[in-house]
Design a protein around this motif. Structure first.
Motif, short mmCIF file in Angstrom:
data_model
loop_
_atom_site.label_atom_id
_atom_site.label_comp_id
_atom_site.label_asym_id
_atom_site.label_seq_id
_atom_site.Cartn_x
_atom_site.Cartn_y
_atom_site.Cartn_z
N ILE A 1 0.89 -1.16 -0.18
CA ILE A 1 -0.03 0.08 -0.03
C ILE A 1 0.86 1.11 0.16
O ILE A 1 1.83 1.35 0.80
N LYS A 2 0.63 2.25 -0.78
CA LYS A 2 1.26 3.47 -0.93
C LYS A 2 0.14 4.56 -0.61
O LYS A 2 -1.07 4.74 -1.01
N TYR A 3 0.37 5.23 0.49
CA TYR A 3 -0.41 6.62 0.84
C TYR A 3 0.73 7.82 0.71
O TYR A 3 1.50 7.94 1.26
N ARG A 4 -0.06 8.62 -0.28
CA ARG A 4 0.56 9.88 -0.28
C ARG A 4 0.36 10.77 0.54
O ARG A 4 -0.74 10.81 1.17
N GLY A 5 1.11 11.93 0.84
CA GLY A 5 0.91 13.06 1.80
C GLY A 5 -0.48 13.73 1.35
O GLY A 5 -0.52 13.93 0.09
N PRO A 6 -1.12 14.35 1.90
CA PRO A 6 -2.45 15.03 1.73
C PRO A 6 -2.02 16.18 0.92
O PRO A 6 -1.14 16.90 1.11
N GLU B 1 -7.36 18.73 1.10
CA GLU B 1 -7.59 17.62 1.33
C GLU B 1 -7.76 17.05 2.75
O GLU B 1 -7.00 17.43 3.29
N THR B 2 -8.59 16.04 2.94
CA THR B 2 -8.61 15.69 4.41
C THR B 2 -7.50 14.50 4.45
O THR B 2 -6.84 13.98 3.22
N CYS B 3 -7.03 14.38 5.65
CA CYS B 3 -5.99 13.58 5.94
C CYS B 3 -5.77 12.09 6.15
O CYS B 3 -5.10 11.39 6.45
N ILE B 4 -7.23 11.63 5.67
CA ILE B 4 -7.38 10.13 6.27
C ILE B 4 -6.80 9.21 5.33
O ILE B 4 -6.78 9.65 4.09
N GLU C 1 9.30 4.43 7.43
CA GLU C 1 9.42 5.30 8.56
C GLU C 1 8.59 6.64 8.66
O GLU C 1 8.28 7.28 9.51
N VAL C 2 7.35 6.62 7.90
CA VAL C 2 6.46 7.68 7.89
C VAL C 2 5.31 7.19 9.10
O VAL C 2 4.62 6.16 8.65
N ILE D 1 -3.88 8.03 9.25
CA ILE D 1 -4.00 9.35 9.19
C ILE D 1 -2.65 9.97 8.52
O ILE D 1 -1.63 9.93 9.33
N MET D 2 -2.88 10.39 7.36
CA MET D 2 -1.61 11.18 6.78
C MET D 2 -1.39 12.69 7.09
O MET D 2 -2.44 13.19 7.26
N ASN D 3 -0.17 12.99 7.31
CA ASN D 3 0.21 14.25 7.73
C ASN D 3 1.65 14.67 6.97
O ASN D 3 2.24 13.31 6.55
N GLY D 4 2.01 15.71 6.56
CA GLY D 4 3.03 16.12 6.02
C GLY D 4 2.92 15.48 4.48
O GLY D 4 1.99 15.19 3.84
N ASN D 5 4.15 15.78 3.87
CA ASN D 5 4.19 15.41 2.31
C ASN D 5 4.78 14.24 1.83
O ASN D 5 5.08 13.96 0.78
N LYS D 6 5.62 13.51 2.77
CA LYS D 6 6.12 12.19 2.65
C LYS D 6 5.23 10.91 2.46
O LYS D 6 4.38 11.06 3.31
#
Ligand SMILES: O=C(O)CCC(=O)C(=O)O
Ligand SMILES: [Fe+2]
Length: 197
Positions: free
Chosen positions: A55-60, A64-67, A85-86, A132-137
């Motif tokens: 799975i890849k989650y990109r930063g919001p 965009e919501t952070c989910i 590490e994210v 929950i994604m934060n930041g841009n990594k």
């Protein structure tokens, strides 16, 4: 299994999944032994099937919501997660508190799914979790999901007067199918709704 032309990647993923499935079997053995249910282990392993998800989650992006993944419990027996590490994975404890998982390259998350909750007659909690994604990594994670082909019986060793039987024998793939129907979407616990006594 994988688009042609990426044999090396395919082999790496396959050997990774073999290693992590060994870890899953080791954990399962410890769980069965701790409940005096080791006599069911071999037949359980013979019916175990695995699903590996990369799975890849990109930063919001802005606005965009952070989910990354909304709150859920896994429908597996056991899930093993490994990630870069994210940060982002949050797990709810039995008391309702959300804790953030702090990753390290050598750590794996072993999570009980709803099938293990039912097998253990409610003793093992299958926790709610979310990403929950934060930041841009970007966050990368690999999940190995163990399922069971056929019927799962709740060992008699796990039910007694103090712990009355809470779940009927159930078909694990049936539980998955049930989850993807509207009926399951409205219930707090898929396992209780599908095979609760
Ligand atoms: O990416 C993660 O760490 C969790 C993914 C997850 O909860 C799932 O796929 O069920
Ligand atoms: Fe999950």
């Amino acid at each position: 299994m994988w688009p042609a032309g990426n044999g090396h990647f395919c082999e790496t993923v396959l050997s990774y999944s073999k290693l992590v499935s060994e870890l899953e079997q080791m954990v399962k053995k410890m769980v069965f032994e701790s409940y005096d249910a080791e006599k069911y282990y071999d037949s359980h392993i013979q019916s175990t099937t695995y699903l590996l998800r990369l799975i890849k989650y990109r930063g919001p992006q802005k606005n965009e919501t952070c989910i990354g993944t909304s709150c859920h419990t896994d429908k597996s027996f056991i899930t093993i997660l490994h990630q870069n590490e994210v940060c982002g994975l949050e797990i709810q404890t039995k008391d309702g508190e959300w804790i953030c998982f702090k990753p390290s390259p050598s750590s794996y998350v072993v999570m009980a799914g709803d099938a293990l909750l039912a097998w253990s007659n409610g003793r093992i909690h299958s926790p709610k979790h979310r990403v929950i994604m934060n930041g841009n990594k970007a966050r990368y994670s690999i999940g190995l999901f163990a399922y069971h082909r056929g019927i799962i019986e709740i060992p008699e060793e796990l039910a007694d007067e103090e712990h009355p039987l809470q779940f009927k024998p159930f078909n694990h793939y049936g539980l998955l199918h049930f989850y993807f129907t509207n009926k399951a979407g409205q219930t707090e616990s898929t396992a209780k709704a599908y095979c609760g006594v």
